[in-house]
Design an enzyme around this catalytic site. Structure first.
Site, short mmCIF file in Angstrom:
data_model
loop_
_atom_site.label_atom_id
_atom_site.label_comp_id
_atom_site.label_asym_id
_atom_site.label_seq_id
_atom_site.Cartn_x
_atom_site.Cartn_y
_atom_site.Cartn_z
CE1 TYR A 40 49.98 -28.97 62.61
CE2 TYR A 40 47.69 -30.00 62.92
CZ TYR A 40 48.82 -29.91 62.18
OH TYR A 40 48.97 -30.78 61.37
CG ASP A 42 41.96 -24.03 63.43
OD1 ASP A 42 41.11 -24.87 63.44
OD2 ASP A 42 43.05 -24.59 63.27
CE LYS A 54 41.93 -32.87 65.26
NZ LYS A 54 43.00 -31.72 65.36
C1 LIG Z 1 43.76 -31.26 64.12
C2 LIG Z 1 43.75 -29.97 63.66
C3 LIG Z 1 43.74 -29.39 62.69
C4 LIG Z 1 44.39 -30.27 61.42
O1 LIG Z 1 43.32 -31.23 61.14
P1 LIG Z 1 43.49 -32.26 60.37
O2 LIG Z 1 42.23 -33.13 59.77
O3 LIG Z 1 44.44 -33.15 61.00
O4 LIG Z 1 44.11 -31.97 58.87
C5 LIG Z 1 43.87 -27.91 62.38
N1 LIG Z 1 43.57 -26.97 63.32
C6 LIG Z 1 43.35 -27.37 64.56
C7 LIG Z 1 43.19 -26.55 65.89
C8 LIG Z 1 43.45 -28.80 65.04
O5 LIG Z 1 43.50 -29.25 66.32
#
Ligand SMILES: *Cc1c(COP(=O)(O)O)cnc(C)c1O
Length: 424
Positions: free
Chosen positions: A142, A237, A265
């Protein structure tokens, strides 16, 4: 009816599904969500006065525990000077310097407001820099909800049963190719097939949105080699892994150097922050120096920067935290593995440092296909029973458990007791 149930009844009338982010609706579980009033340390409290040991940790930001005193104080102090200026501030410079001076593969960085935005922008920069359009992502990873990334996108999309998403024109995902996690051959095949057209390979260096799926030995190194060979950028990511596996994230933990990194995060300590950064020559593509446009009215917001920087400084000043999180992970997740072994249950516990998932399947989980063999009904039963025993976990088979520094040995023991009770 509980107060949570009452609030949910009101919420569904005015907010789609009653929530502002789908996973919160507990849809995969068949429960109505708990509405949270406050949190402190490793505990959260719902509006009905129930206390839970929290293993969501706001999906990662609360690595120091909820309501960490110095982070809270930094926010209060920053608020006294005003909430936003829409102009440059000293804290933003400090934030950028603090990260770039401590993480060798990041020479320049740009702040945004979410992980989604960070990824969306990093992809644009990768395309601008290479002059190519195609992106390779992995099934089950994701990367936020921008159009191009909503292909085989893991957790939220998985449990709500929507394969992709309505409202995303085909043209937006035409250049997104999907490879198999932990399978270098699948990546090479795509790179070969679209020779000269791939701008970047983007990966969660530890898969954490199809449940936790660590990279196999050599997988990340292999991606680095393939990206060099085919002149594509490697994007890590690190929205979950950044500042969590190590201060320098998965890149430091595994010793593999990406070209671009995205954060979210932890970097905001609970405030809405994301960031993307990498090599100077790439980041200098970004406006106003370069031709890649990206902007944000509230980006680098002074309150958010104060919270994030305070947390990052604390993490950097206390490197022993990372060893402690490893120990806590071994204790809790190793303990769960042992319980499952004792009871002769064939389930899988995937675990790396403070992150883990129990998959209710006999199959070893190494990618999206094997993750999907999980018995999600069995997970739902387990989740509900644990919640009743005061343990708050992610309400989906395909999300991670997050440990924080605030989870004490006693709390971990209490959790293991509950797990032992459940798997009679
Ligand atoms: C949570 C997440 C996102 C998206 O971040 P948001 O602040 O919810 O837009 C993107 N990449 C990874 C790996 C994530 O866990």
């Amino acid at each position: 009816m509980t107060r949570s149930e009452q609030l949910f009844e009101r919420a569904v009338k005015r907010i789609p599904g009653g929530v502002n982010s789908p996973v919160r609706a507990y849809g995969a579980i068949g429960e109505s969500p708990r509405f949270i009033e406050k949190a402190d340390g490793c505990y959260i409290y719902d509006v009905d006065g129930n206390r839970y040991i929290d293993y969501i940790d706001s999906w990662g930001p609360m690595i120091l525990g909820h309501n960490f005193p110095s982070v809270r104080e930094s926010v209060i102090k920053a608020c006294e000077k005003g909430l936003s200026f829409g102009c440059a501030t000293e804290t933003e410079v400090e934030m950028a310097e603090f990260i770039c001076e401590r993480i060798p593969h990041i020479e320049m960085i740009r702040m945004v407001n979410s992980g989604t935005e960070a990824v969306m922008s990093a992809i644009r920069v990768a395309r601008g820099f290479t002059g190519k359009n195609k992106i390779i992502k992995f099934a089950g990873c994701y990367h936020g909800h921008s159009d191009a990334m909503l292909v085989s996108a893991g957790s939220g999309v998985m449990t709500s049963g929507v394969p992709d998403s309505a409202g995303v024109p085909k043209a937006c995902t035409e250049d997104t190719m999907t490879a198999v996690y932990n399978d270098l051959e699948s990546v090479e095949e795509l790179l070969r097939k679209s020779e000269g057209q791939t701008a970047a390979v983007i990966v969660e260096p530890v898969g954490a949105n199809m449940g936790v799926v660590p990279p196999k030995e050599g997988f990340l190194e292999g991606l680095r080699r393939l990206c060099d060979e085919y002149q594509a950028l490697l994007i890590f990511d690190e929205v979950i892994t950044g500042f969590r596996l190590a201060f320098g994230g998965a890149a430091q933990y595994f010793g593999v150097k990406p070209d671009l990194v995205t954060y979210g995060k932890i970097i905001g300590a609970g405030m809405p922050v994301g960031a993307y950064g990498g090599r100077k020559e790439i980041m200098e593509m970004v406006a106003p120096v370069g031709a890649v446009y990206q902007a944000g009215t509230l980006s680098g917001n002074p309150i958010a920067m104060a919270a994030g920087l305070t947390q990052l400084k604390y993490l950097y000043a206390h490197p022993e935290i990372y060893g402690k999180l490893e120990e806590k992970g071994d204790k809790l997740y190793g303990g769960i593995k042992q319980i499952l072994n004792e009871k002769n249950l064939p389930y899988q516990v995937n675990h790396i440092s403070s992150l883990a998932s129990i998959f209710f399947t006999k199959e070893k989980v190494v990618d999206y296909t094997s993750a999907k063999t999980s018995d999600t009904k069995a997970f739902a039963e387990y989740f509900k029973a644990m919640l009743k025993m005061g343990i708050h976990m992610a309400p989906s088979q395909f999300e991670a458990m997050f440990l924080s520094v605030a989870h004490t040995d006693e709390v971990l023991e209490e959790t293991l007791d509950a797990v032992r009770k459940y798997f009679v």
